[in-house]
Motif scaffolding. Sequence first.
Motif, mmCIF file in Angstrom:
data_model
loop_
_atom_site.group_PDB
_atom_site.id
_atom_site.type_symbol
_atom_site.label_atom_id
_atom_site.label_comp_id
_atom_site.label_asym_id
_atom_site.label_seq_id
_atom_site.Cartn_x
_atom_site.Cartn_y
_atom_site.Cartn_z
ATOM 1 N N MET A 30 11.214 1.001 -16.857
ATOM 2 C CA MET A 30 11.610 -0.117 -17.452
ATOM 3 C C MET A 30 11.213 -0.653 -18.915
ATOM 4 O O MET A 30 9.907 -0.365 -18.904
ATOM 5 C CB MET A 30 11.511 -1.346 -16.555
ATOM 6 C CG MET A 30 12.114 -2.648 -16.947
ATOM 7 S SD MET A 30 11.773 -4.061 -15.928
ATOM 8 C CE MET A 30 13.196 -5.170 -16.510
ATOM 9 N N ASN A 31 12.093 -0.653 -19.788
ATOM 10 C CA ASN A 31 11.795 -1.038 -20.978
ATOM 11 C C ASN A 31 11.048 -2.237 -21.090
ATOM 12 O O ASN A 31 11.110 -3.494 -20.693
ATOM 13 C CB ASN A 31 13.070 -1.182 -21.929
ATOM 14 C CG ASN A 31 12.717 -1.452 -23.355
ATOM 15 O OD1 ASN A 31 12.402 -2.312 -23.679
ATOM 16 N ND2 ASN A 31 12.641 -0.302 -24.141
ATOM 17 N N ARG A 32 9.669 -2.095 -21.869
ATOM 18 C CA ARG A 32 8.895 -3.360 -21.885
ATOM 19 C C ARG A 32 9.260 -4.551 -22.603
ATOM 20 O O ARG A 32 8.951 -5.906 -22.342
ATOM 21 C CB ARG A 32 7.511 -2.814 -22.628
ATOM 22 C CG ARG A 32 7.655 -2.227 -23.899
ATOM 23 C CD ARG A 32 6.273 -2.023 -24.561
ATOM 24 N NE ARG A 32 6.408 -1.192 -25.841
ATOM 25 C CZ ARG A 32 6.355 0.129 -26.144
ATOM 26 N NH1 ARG A 32 6.519 0.701 -25.116
ATOM 27 N NH2 ARG A 32 6.523 0.598 -27.230
ATOM 28 N N PHE A 33 10.369 -4.398 -23.550
ATOM 29 C CA PHE A 33 10.960 -5.675 -24.215
ATOM 30 C C PHE A 33 11.878 -6.350 -23.515
ATOM 31 O O PHE A 33 12.109 -7.253 -23.334
ATOM 32 C CB PHE A 33 11.615 -4.982 -25.450
ATOM 33 C CG PHE A 33 10.624 -4.362 -26.499
ATOM 34 C CD1 PHE A 33 9.849 -5.216 -27.323
ATOM 35 C CD2 PHE A 33 10.509 -3.005 -26.545
ATOM 36 C CE1 PHE A 33 8.901 -4.755 -28.088
ATOM 37 C CE2 PHE A 33 9.654 -2.441 -27.534
ATOM 38 C CZ PHE A 33 8.821 -3.333 -28.372
ATOM 39 N N VAL A 34 12.494 -5.394 -22.550
ATOM 40 C CA VAL A 34 13.752 -6.037 -21.644
ATOM 41 C C VAL A 34 12.955 -6.677 -20.808
ATOM 42 O O VAL A 34 13.327 -7.725 -20.007
ATOM 43 C CB VAL A 34 14.439 -5.027 -21.080
ATOM 44 C CG1 VAL A 34 15.379 -5.533 -20.073
ATOM 45 C CG2 VAL A 34 15.274 -4.392 -22.101
ATOM 46 N N PHE A 35 11.705 -6.057 -19.867
ATOM 47 C CA PHE A 35 11.072 -6.661 -19.094
ATOM 48 C C PHE A 35 10.369 -8.293 -19.590
ATOM 49 O O PHE A 35 10.323 -9.028 -18.910
ATOM 50 C CB PHE A 35 9.660 -6.033 -18.668
ATOM 51 C CG PHE A 35 8.739 -6.623 -17.736
ATOM 52 C CD1 PHE A 35 9.153 -6.154 -16.517
ATOM 53 C CD2 PHE A 35 7.734 -7.127 -18.158
ATOM 54 C CE1 PHE A 35 8.213 -6.648 -15.439
ATOM 55 C CE2 PHE A 35 6.659 -7.589 -17.275
ATOM 56 C CZ PHE A 35 7.176 -7.519 -15.937
ATOM 57 N N ILE A 36 10.016 -8.274 -20.808
ATOM 58 C CA ILE A 36 9.637 -9.561 -21.416
ATOM 59 C C ILE A 36 10.575 -10.789 -21.298
ATOM 60 O O ILE A 36 10.338 -11.781 -20.922
ATOM 61 C CB ILE A 36 8.962 -9.539 -22.707
ATOM 62 C CG1 ILE A 36 7.906 -8.657 -22.788
ATOM 63 C CG2 ILE A 36 8.770 -10.596 -23.486
ATOM 64 C CD1 ILE A 36 7.138 -8.143 -24.407
ATOM 65 N N VAL A 37 12.068 -10.088 -21.652
ATOM 66 C CA VAL A 37 13.062 -11.054 -21.660
ATOM 67 C C VAL A 37 13.460 -11.576 -20.304
ATOM 68 O O VAL A 37 13.408 -12.762 -20.045
ATOM 69 C CB VAL A 37 14.396 -10.417 -22.368
ATOM 70 C CG1 VAL A 37 15.469 -11.402 -22.004
ATOM 71 C CG2 VAL A 37 13.944 -10.039 -23.846
ATOM 72 N N TYR A 38 13.418 -10.728 -19.312
ATOM 73 C CA TYR A 38 13.848 -11.220 -17.925
ATOM 74 C C TYR A 38 12.586 -11.918 -17.442
ATOM 75 O O TYR A 38 12.885 -12.965 -16.628
ATOM 76 C CB TYR A 38 13.891 -9.751 -17.221
ATOM 77 C CG TYR A 38 15.266 -9.215 -17.211
ATOM 78 C CD1 TYR A 38 16.372 -9.432 -17.713
ATOM 79 C CD2 TYR A 38 15.255 -7.838 -17.117
ATOM 80 C CE1 TYR A 38 17.410 -9.034 -18.051
ATOM 81 C CE2 TYR A 38 16.569 -7.058 -17.110
ATOM 82 C CZ TYR A 38 17.702 -7.822 -17.576
ATOM 83 O OH TYR A 38 18.754 -7.161 -17.821
ATOM 84 N N ARG A 39 11.534 -11.598 -17.495
ATOM 85 C CA ARG A 39 10.213 -12.393 -17.071
ATOM 86 C C ARG A 39 10.370 -13.975 -17.680
ATOM 87 O O ARG A 39 10.162 -14.773 -16.800
ATOM 88 C CB ARG A 39 8.962 -11.718 -17.612
ATOM 89 C CG ARG A 39 7.562 -12.512 -17.215
ATOM 90 C CD ARG A 39 6.432 -11.755 -17.881
ATOM 91 N NE ARG A 39 5.365 -12.748 -17.865
ATOM 92 C CZ ARG A 39 3.956 -12.340 -17.989
ATOM 93 N NH1 ARG A 39 3.791 -10.837 -18.233
ATOM 94 N NH2 ARG A 39 3.168 -13.211 -18.034
ATOM 95 N N ASN A 40 10.365 -14.252 -18.813
ATOM 96 C CA ASN A 40 10.438 -15.442 -19.393
ATOM 97 C C ASN A 40 11.858 -16.134 -18.946
ATOM 98 O O ASN A 40 11.832 -17.443 -18.735
ATOM 99 C CB ASN A 40 10.181 -15.392 -20.960
ATOM 100 C CG ASN A 40 8.937 -14.880 -21.195
ATOM 101 O OD1 ASN A 40 7.895 -15.891 -21.090
ATOM 102 N ND2 ASN A 40 8.625 -13.734 -21.504
ATOM 103 N N ALA A 41 12.880 -15.458 -18.933
ATOM 104 C CA ALA A 41 14.092 -16.060 -18.569
ATOM 105 C C ALA A 41 14.045 -16.582 -17.298
ATOM 106 O O ALA A 41 14.389 -17.929 -16.761
ATOM 107 C CB ALA A 41 15.165 -15.335 -18.771
ATOM 108 N N SER A 77 11.837 -20.643 -24.805
ATOM 109 C CA SER A 77 11.827 -20.192 -26.189
ATOM 110 C C SER A 77 11.390 -18.456 -26.230
ATOM 111 O O SER A 77 11.704 -17.979 -27.085
ATOM 112 C CB SER A 77 10.731 -21.010 -26.886
ATOM 113 O OG SER A 77 10.435 -20.377 -28.127
ATOM 114 N N GLY A 78 10.429 -18.288 -25.398
ATOM 115 C CA GLY A 78 10.142 -17.026 -25.217
ATOM 116 C C GLY A 78 11.218 -15.953 -25.047
ATOM 117 O O GLY A 78 11.240 -14.708 -25.684
ATOM 118 N N ALA A 79 11.968 -16.349 -24.051
ATOM 119 C CA ALA A 79 12.921 -15.593 -23.623
ATOM 120 C C ALA A 79 14.264 -15.294 -24.592
ATOM 121 O O ALA A 79 14.736 -14.119 -24.840
ATOM 122 C CB ALA A 79 13.674 -16.022 -22.442
ATOM 123 N N LEU A 80 14.394 -16.296 -25.532
ATOM 124 C CA LEU A 80 15.267 -16.234 -26.740
ATOM 125 C C LEU A 80 14.980 -15.423 -27.770
ATOM 126 O O LEU A 80 15.711 -14.266 -28.296
ATOM 127 C CB LEU A 80 15.823 -17.587 -27.183
ATOM 128 C CG LEU A 80 16.538 -18.429 -26.138
ATOM 129 C CD1 LEU A 80 16.639 -20.015 -26.850
ATOM 130 C CD2 LEU A 80 17.939 -17.882 -25.893
#
Length: 372
Positions: free
Chosen positions: A45-56, A231-234
Amino acid sequence: MMGEICGGSLGKVFTKAKPYVLMVGLQFGLAGTFIFSMASINHGMNRFVFIVYRNAIAAFALAPFAFIFERKLRPKMTICVFLQIMALGFLEPVLDQGFTFIGMQYTSASFASAIMNAVPSVTFVLAVILRLERVKIKEVRSQAKVVGTLVTFAGALLMTLYKGPIIKLFYSGNTRQHQDEGSQSPHTHWLVGTLYLLLGCLAWSSFYILQSITVKKYPAELSLSSLICLSGALQGTAVALVVERHPTAWSVGWDYRIFAPLYTGIVSSGIAYYVQGLVMQSRGPVFVTAFNPLCMIIVAVLGSFLLAEQIHLGSVIGGIIIAVGLYSVVWGKGKDYSDLAPPPTTKETQQQLPITTVDISRMDTDEKASTK
């Protein structure tokens, strides 16, 4: 009467123990963050995508509770608070998580959790610079905080420079990454990974400092946590779209790619931000970061069995040194907090002034004047 006394004493004990119970429980939740995050990244899993999903996921999980329970408590949003929330969303969800995941790929989950023990010391230094913490070098408590900070940095340096194996429970899965990287040596990767982790520490410490300031202006913990995650997800989405342009990177499946964002989003981002803000209002940012060594121990044990990670002698000794220095800082901080406690009430302070005959005569005169 006896029941009221016992109930009052139990209430006081619970009030004093509540910050400790919350922070200890939070460390068990945060330990799963390192394990699930490392497992999902190892599964592709891509780490940047992981960050988006996690915060969303964290934002949508907290939003209903914030809307229901803080509908009448939520203060008015100002431009200053909005900018602080945007900065918080960039510091922790984007910078800290991004640097930590990169550093964890080059090292290990247990090493990353151990390095994160430097966060309290970095937070203390930033708090002193910003005058959120007072230091009087002649006082024992201030000496303990300064010495503890230096000891913590020494422990982190030892963990970085010495990686002699103490015990190998399983074959380390991280060697695969080092072999795939090819040209550079594992030691070079380890130093680069440590640098990324230290940058993550700096971003996390800055997040704690800014959160302690923002929560005083916007004392609605659930709403604030939900807005930070949104804000972090966006902002994380903007970064991910620039760095990763393949649509397949956003795909998920019924494995770590979906379970890890769910767990880390709800527990490590949503609940963690709420608990931290709740405790931070009464104890401050230094106290909140004081329980990281417990997370290090949990991650080291679970990482050895679940991720087949290798335990190094430098990590063990450095972790112990960090824990000693850390609790030296906490001891000094505890002395500061005990001095701020209100003095105990006495019977003399609880007694009311008696009504004198002069007061009664004045009351009678006022009543007669009002009837006329």
